[in-house]
Design a protein around this motif. Structure first.
Motif, mmCIF file in Angstrom:
data_model
loop_
_atom_site.group_PDB
_atom_site.id
_atom_site.type_symbol
_atom_site.label_atom_id
_atom_site.label_comp_id
_atom_site.label_asym_id
_atom_site.label_seq_id
_atom_site.Cartn_x
_atom_site.Cartn_y
_atom_site.Cartn_z
ATOM 1 N N ALA A 12 6.130 -5.375 7.450
ATOM 2 C CA ALA A 12 5.243 -6.329 6.782
ATOM 3 C C ALA A 12 6.022 -7.549 6.317
ATOM 4 O O ALA A 12 7.237 -7.495 6.116
ATOM 5 N N LEU A 148 -6.457 -1.943 5.941
ATOM 6 C CA LEU A 148 -5.065 -2.377 5.905
ATOM 7 C C LEU A 148 -4.415 -1.857 4.631
ATOM 8 O O LEU A 148 -5.026 -1.900 3.555
ATOM 9 N N ARG A 161 3.372 -2.412 6.945
ATOM 10 C CA ARG A 161 1.943 -2.713 7.093
ATOM 11 C C ARG A 161 1.338 -1.598 7.947
ATOM 12 O O ARG A 161 1.803 -1.342 9.058
ATOM 13 N N TRP A 162 0.326 -0.929 7.397
ATOM 14 C CA TRP A 162 -0.390 0.119 8.125
ATOM 15 C C TRP A 162 -1.797 -0.372 8.381
ATOM 16 O O TRP A 162 -2.491 -0.764 7.448
ATOM 17 N N GLU A 163 -2.242 -0.350 9.635
ATOM 18 C CA GLU A 163 -3.599 -0.764 9.978
ATOM 19 C C GLU A 163 -4.365 0.428 10.516
ATOM 20 O O GLU A 163 -3.869 1.171 11.351
#
Length: 166
Positions: A12, A148, A161-163
């Motif tokens: 991220a 997100l 960052r996890w989507e």
């Protein structure tokens, strides 16, 4: 209860640039922080006015973040279901962005009431419009399914960052 899908993961940006290590934190790190937190901050959108922020109690379940509130957030969420959830800590940062969906299903309300009683010792029970306790505290129950999630460690050397694609 529909379990969350496995998120895609990438480093991220923090402060407009990648964290120094460029590494990634595992989703289990963020999930554990969300499960163990005592207090959470939510931010909702007030039509034509600044965002509304407040602390809430809640529980992280397999399908997202569950909470109740009797605040202005209820009116905001009725008009715009976008929400951000942030852990209380500024050292172990986890920020969830998603949609808050109100649940009125009796089985969901029972499950939520049991989870908050276990976590907080709060004697909540299902009510017509959500949950309540003997003193009349409570309100509607919402589940936030993340789209997100952002997280970083204490020294911001790793940011992720996890989507979820939900």
């Amino acid at each position: 209860m529909r379990a969350l899908p496995t998120p895609t993961t990438e480093p991220a940006l923090v402060g407009g640039r990648r964290a120094p290590s460029g590494g990634r934190l595992p989703w289990s790190w963020a999930r554990q922080a969300l499960e163990e937190a005592r207090n959470y901050w939510i931010a909702t959108n007030r039509p034509g006015r600044p965002p509304h922020c407040r602390p809430v109690w809640g529980v992280w379940q397999l399908d997202g973040f569950w909470f109740t509130t009797g605040s202005r957030a209820n009116r905001n969420l009725a008009k715009d279901d976008a929400i951000a959830v942030h852990l209380e800590s500024g050292q172990q940062v986890v920020i969830v962005e998603g949609r808050a969906v109100r649940t009125r299903e009796h089985a969901d309300l029972i499950r939520f009431a049991k989870a908050v009683d276990t976590k907080y010792g709060w004697d909540a029970v299902p009510a017509d419009d959500g949950v309540t306790d003997p003193e009349g505290n409570g309100g509607p129950v919402y589940v936030v399914r993340p789209g997100l999630v952002l997280g970083w460690n204490t020294d911001v050397s790793v940011a992720t960052r996890w989507e979820f694609g939900t």
